[in-house]
Scaffold this motif. Structure first.
Motif: not given
Length: 384
Positions: A74-78
């Motif tokens: 999720g953090n990578n995608l954001a």
């Protein structure tokens, strides 16, 4: 003495209600939600229902929610997805974060600078890990693509004034991403003002391997995974329907209990901190004394080894950690503590205790174990 598990920031046990909710989607409701037959339609309805339930708790629309494999994805995608989309749309190649973020944020920012020519600004925090919103404002630029901060720090528990940061970024029309992995279940997730929010299931009683990123519909985002176009093209791959249902169930349970458990844990936590600081001469609290997660107490014990204290505590039946589970085994001092101004040799003595939501009893026995463990380690290291 039975083992007392106080490493809930690393992972939590799965709640029975979550397993019960998930079971049909592993058995009779096993369909692929992209299939066009009735079994697939049932799975699609279950997925849509889970998406709406998660969105409601995050204060987002159902269509804003992307199911992921957890906090790291999720953090990578954001970070990468929002920043790259901004670069493509308007040439923005500047991101703002802090040096105390989770590795999944810091490494994503590093990848943007290394692979895509971005410039990154890491805004310093004070000695308690607290971020000054005005310091963030001072670093915002016309080409800033994204600001990414943690709602609450995973090692020291410091809670940031995210509403103040959100007001500043909104005025400049700069997207704000909030890593709320540790905040979920402890702090309100709706009404933060963030444009994107990351959560992970295994921090709130769901299974590892499921999480969510909610991104407001007006924010462009480039996918990391390409393929069949699932999740409205933002995250291709067959969705984990059972995992999504489990995440929604766990989040709803945590939200229902949140205010009561936070108030109760804050009292128990503060009494525990006071005992340790009073009984262990070398103990120093890390993180903010007030603006901290209800279930987190973290210390340094100068003159000891944090790993040795952890082993001694486990011998006495208390399981805790030295900080982020993602950095376990590293010989390097915590980047969070170093960024807060703690000398590297002292940072390596850190121990973190993170408590369950259903804790009701005072932590006197744990405080006694800490006192004995630190004394034992200090005696061995001081020699004959």
């Amino acid at each position: 003495m039975p083992t007392l598990y106080f490493d809930h920031a690393a992972t939590t046990p799965v709640r029975p209600e979550v397993l019960e909710a998930m079971l049909p989607h592993w058995t009779t409701g096993f369909g692929n939600p992209s299939s066009t037959h009735e079994i697939g339609d049932r799975a699609a309805r279950a997925l849509a229902d889970a998406r709406a339930r998660v969105a409601a708790i995050l204060g987002m629309r159902a269509g804003d929610v992307v199911f992921t494999s957890g906090g790291t994805e999720g953090n990578n995608l954001a970070v990468k997805g929002i920043a790259v989309a901004a670069a493509l749309a308007r040439g923005a190649r500047h991101v703002v974060t802090t040096p105390i973020e989770h590795e999944s944020v810091l490494e994503s920012v590093a990848a943007l600078t290394r692979l895509h020519g971005f410039e990154a600004t890491l805004v310093d925090v004070d000695g308690t890990g607290l971020l000054d919103p005005d310091a963030v404002a001072a670093h915002l630029r016309d080409d800033t693509a994204l600001v990414s901060i943690g709602y609450a720090n995973n090692e020291i528990g410091t809670v940031q004034d995210v509403a103040a940061v959100a007001a500043l970024t909104r005025a400049r029309r700069i997207p704000l991403h909030l890593d709320a992995v540790q905040a979920a279940g402890w702090l309100p997730l709706a009404g933060t003002g963030a444009d994107a929010i990351t959560i992970a299931g295994h921090k709130v009683g769901a299974l590892p391997g499921i999480g969510a990123l909610a991104v407001r519909g007006r924010i462009p985002i480039e996918p990391l995974l390409h393929g069949g176009g699932q999740e409205r093209g933002r995250r291709s791959g067959t969705p984990d329907v059972a995992g999504a249902v489990g995440l929604a169930t766990a989040l709803e349970l945590a939200e229902t209990e949140r205010e009561e458990s936070a108030a109760r844990l804050t009292r128990l936590r503060d009494a525990f901190i006071a005992r340790v600081l009073a009984d262990v001469p070398s103990a120093r609290l890390t993180g903010h004394p007030v603006m901290r997660l209800p279930g987190t107490a973290s210390f340094t014990f100068a003159g000891t080894s944090g790993e040795a204290v952890l082993l001694e505590l486990e011998r006495r039946g208390v399981v805790s950690s030295s900080g982020s589970a993602c950095a376990a085994g590293s010989d390097e001092p915590s980047h969070v503590l170093v960024a807060a101004g703690i000398p590297a040799d002292v940072a390596q003595t850190s121990v973190r205790f993170t408590f369950p939501h259903d804790l009701h009893e005072p932590l006197d026995a744990v405080a006694d174990a800490v006192t004995a463990a630190v004394a034992s380690v200090a005696a061995v290291q001081s020699g004959p």
